[in-house]
Design a protein around this motif. Structure first.
Motif, mmCIF file in Angstrom:
data_model
loop_
_atom_site.group_PDB
_atom_site.id
_atom_site.type_symbol
_atom_site.label_atom_id
_atom_site.label_comp_id
_atom_site.label_asym_id
_atom_site.label_seq_id
_atom_site.Cartn_x
_atom_site.Cartn_y
_atom_site.Cartn_z
ATOM 1 N N LEU A 46 -32.886 75.668 37.116
ATOM 2 C CA LEU A 46 -33.562 74.617 36.359
ATOM 3 C C LEU A 46 -34.125 73.554 37.297
ATOM 4 O O LEU A 46 -33.385 72.982 38.101
ATOM 5 C CB LEU A 46 -32.576 73.960 35.388
ATOM 6 N N PRO A 47 -35.425 73.270 37.238
ATOM 7 C CA PRO A 47 -35.974 72.164 38.045
ATOM 8 C C PRO A 47 -35.313 70.859 37.608
ATOM 9 O O PRO A 47 -35.282 70.540 36.420
ATOM 10 C CB PRO A 47 -37.467 72.174 37.683
ATOM 11 N N HIS A 48 -34.761 70.108 38.571
ATOM 12 C CA HIS A 48 -34.050 68.889 38.200
ATOM 13 C C HIS A 48 -34.178 67.826 39.287
ATOM 14 O O HIS A 48 -34.441 68.128 40.446
ATOM 15 C CB HIS A 48 -32.572 69.188 37.932
ATOM 16 N N LYS A 49 -33.958 66.606 38.879
ATOM 17 C CA LYS A 49 -34.028 65.460 39.780
ATOM 18 C C LYS A 49 -32.802 65.441 40.685
ATOM 19 O O LYS A 49 -31.698 65.806 40.265
ATOM 20 C CB LYS A 49 -34.089 64.178 38.946
ATOM 21 N N GLY A 51 -29.579 64.345 42.392
ATOM 22 C CA GLY A 51 -28.486 63.498 41.894
ATOM 23 C C GLY A 51 -27.935 63.991 40.565
ATOM 24 O O GLY A 51 -26.772 63.746 40.240
ATOM 25 N N THR A 52 -28.782 64.658 39.785
ATOM 26 C CA THR A 52 -28.294 65.235 38.533
ATOM 27 C C THR A 52 -27.541 66.533 38.832
ATOM 28 O O THR A 52 -27.703 67.109 39.901
ATOM 29 C CB THR A 52 -29.450 65.523 37.556
ATOM 30 N N ASN A 53 -26.754 66.975 37.879
ATOM 31 C CA ASN A 53 -25.920 68.166 38.115
ATOM 32 C C ASN A 53 -25.942 69.085 36.887
ATOM 33 O O ASN A 53 -24.995 69.087 36.086
ATOM 34 C CB ASN A 53 -24.492 67.737 38.447
ATOM 35 N N PRO A 54 -26.991 69.895 36.743
ATOM 36 C CA PRO A 54 -27.083 70.799 35.592
ATOM 37 C C PRO A 54 -25.940 71.814 35.525
ATOM 38 O O PRO A 54 -25.524 72.202 34.434
ATOM 39 C CB PRO A 54 -28.430 71.517 35.804
ATOM 40 N N VAL A 55 -25.429 72.236 36.686
ATOM 41 C CA VAL A 55 -24.356 73.240 36.703
ATOM 42 C C VAL A 55 -23.068 72.655 36.119
ATOM 43 O O VAL A 55 -22.366 73.318 35.355
ATOM 44 C CB VAL A 55 -24.120 73.771 38.127
ATOM 45 N N LEU A 56 -22.751 71.416 36.474
ATOM 46 C CA LEU A 56 -21.581 70.742 35.911
ATOM 47 C C LEU A 56 -21.654 70.742 34.387
ATOM 48 O O LEU A 56 -20.688 71.103 33.701
ATOM 49 C CB LEU A 56 -21.500 69.307 36.430
ATOM 50 N N VAL A 57 -22.789 70.353 33.857
ATOM 51 C CA VAL A 57 -22.979 70.273 32.408
ATOM 52 C C VAL A 57 -22.902 71.667 31.777
ATOM 53 O O VAL A 57 -22.287 71.845 30.723
ATOM 54 C CB VAL A 57 -24.328 69.603 32.080
ATOM 55 N N ALA A 58 -23.498 72.659 32.434
ATOM 56 C CA ALA A 58 -23.496 74.029 31.912
ATOM 57 C C ALA A 58 -22.079 74.597 31.861
ATOM 58 O O ALA A 58 -21.684 75.201 30.858
ATOM 59 C CB ALA A 58 -24.394 74.921 32.766
ATOM 60 N N VAL A 59 -21.315 74.398 32.941
ATOM 61 C CA VAL A 59 -19.945 74.921 32.983
ATOM 62 C C VAL A 59 -19.085 74.257 31.916
ATOM 63 O O VAL A 59 -18.359 74.927 31.167
ATOM 64 C CB VAL A 59 -19.311 74.709 34.378
ATOM 65 N N PHE A 60 -19.167 72.951 31.816
ATOM 66 C CA PHE A 60 -18.300 72.230 30.882
ATOM 67 C C PHE A 60 -18.650 72.539 29.424
ATOM 68 O O PHE A 60 -17.767 72.787 28.606
ATOM 69 C CB PHE A 60 -18.403 70.729 31.122
ATOM 70 N N ASN A 61 -19.936 72.544 29.108
ATOM 71 C CA ASN A 61 -20.347 72.730 27.712
ATOM 72 C C ASN A 61 -20.278 74.182 27.240
ATOM 73 O O ASN A 61 -20.235 74.437 26.036
ATOM 74 C CB ASN A 61 -21.773 72.197 27.513
ATOM 75 N N ASN A 62 -20.291 75.135 28.182
ATOM 76 C CA ASN A 62 -20.321 76.547 27.789
ATOM 77 C C ASN A 62 -19.141 77.339 28.328
ATOM 78 O O ASN A 62 -19.215 78.565 28.441
ATOM 79 C CB ASN A 62 -21.632 77.183 28.277
ATOM 80 N N TYR A 63 -18.051 76.646 28.629
ATOM 81 C CA TYR A 63 -16.900 77.285 29.259
ATOM 82 C C TYR A 63 -16.408 78.503 28.473
ATOM 83 O O TYR A 63 -16.027 79.523 29.042
ATOM 84 C CB TYR A 63 -15.780 76.259 29.407
ATOM 85 N N TYR A 194 -34.588 77.821 28.220
ATOM 86 C CA TYR A 194 -33.551 76.918 28.738
ATOM 87 C C TYR A 194 -34.205 75.693 29.382
ATOM 88 O O TYR A 194 -33.765 74.560 29.168
ATOM 89 C CB TYR A 194 -32.683 77.653 29.753
ATOM 90 N N ASN A 195 -35.259 75.939 30.162
ATOM 91 C CA ASN A 195 -35.983 74.829 30.789
ATOM 92 C C ASN A 195 -36.588 73.909 29.744
ATOM 93 O O ASN A 195 -36.537 72.680 29.858
ATOM 94 C CB ASN A 195 -37.083 75.365 31.704
ATOM 95 N N LEU A 196 -37.177 74.510 28.717
ATOM 96 C CA LEU A 196 -37.816 73.732 27.654
ATOM 97 C C LEU A 196 -36.811 72.818 26.954
ATOM 98 O O LEU A 196 -37.120 71.662 26.640
ATOM 99 C CB LEU A 196 -38.458 74.687 26.638
#
Length: 203
Positions: A46-49, A51-63, A194-196
């Motif tokens: 995922l293109p991201h800024k 400092g942000t952490n998309p993987v952290l959010v993905a792991v936690f929300n979809n564990y 997912y990007n959208l």
């Protein structure tokens, strides 16, 4: 004759509508399951800024949907080298993931729902009393850290700096690095969707 044709036409239309609704329902379920199961893969791409952490959010929300190597459903845990990962769920306090040192049980990392932030990472060290807490925003940006210098200290809040970010990254890698390294590649790639749905959150 005309009535039979009308009846037949009505049945065909009704059947087509029913089939379309069922197909749409099945397609939506598949998309939902796909985005959850392969969320770590999508988050990594995922293109991201910075400092942000998309993987952290993905792991936690979809564990619940992710592939976890050597996961034992009887004990709800999985060994990750020196560490043991446990997943807990509570309707009152949300959800959290706890990882403890298999030899030194007093060393424990817990990632859960924060109060003022979206996510909080607690680090309980031996004889520390209270855990240091890393607070993350909803997009995974580390916003602040609460340090406890001694068991009786009130705790000091600091805005995150480069060193804090590096420390939290190491801890998060310890917690779910094995999940990320074993993440699965989707057979039907829905990266565009997912990007959208997520790109705005992380930019």
């Amino acid at each position: 004759m005309v009535k039979r044709k009308k009846k037949h036409h009505t049945l065909v239309v009704a059947g087509s509508i029913s089939f379309s609704i069922i197909f749409l329902f099945v397609a939506l379920i598949y998309v939902w399951l796909n985005l959850g199961k392969y969320s770590v893969y999508y988050a990594q791409h995922l293109p991201h800024k910075i400092g942000t952490n998309p993987v952290l959010v993905a792991v936690f929300n979809n564990y619940d949907s992710l592939y976890i190597p050597k996961f034992n459903f009887d004990t709800n845990s999985a060994p990750f080298g020196q560490y043991e990962i446990f997943y807990h769920m509570s309707t009152l306090h949300g959800r959290w993931i706890s990882v403890s040192d298999r030899e030194n049980k007093e060393l424990e990392y817990t990632l859960g729902n924060g109060q003022d932030s979206m996510y909080s990472l607690d680090v309980l060290k031996p004889k520390q009393g209270k855990p240091d807490t890393y607070n993350f925003l909803g997009n995974g940006i580390l916003s602040s850290v609460i340090y406890y210098d001694s068991p009786n200290s009130k705790g000091r809040i600091e805005h995150s700096d480069k060193e804090d970010i590096e420390d939290s990254d190491k801890i998060l890698s310890t917690m779910y690095g094995n999940i990320v390294s074993h993440r699965q590649v989707p057979k039907i790639n829905l990266q565009w969707l997912y990007n959208l749905l997520n790109e705005r959150k992380f930019n």
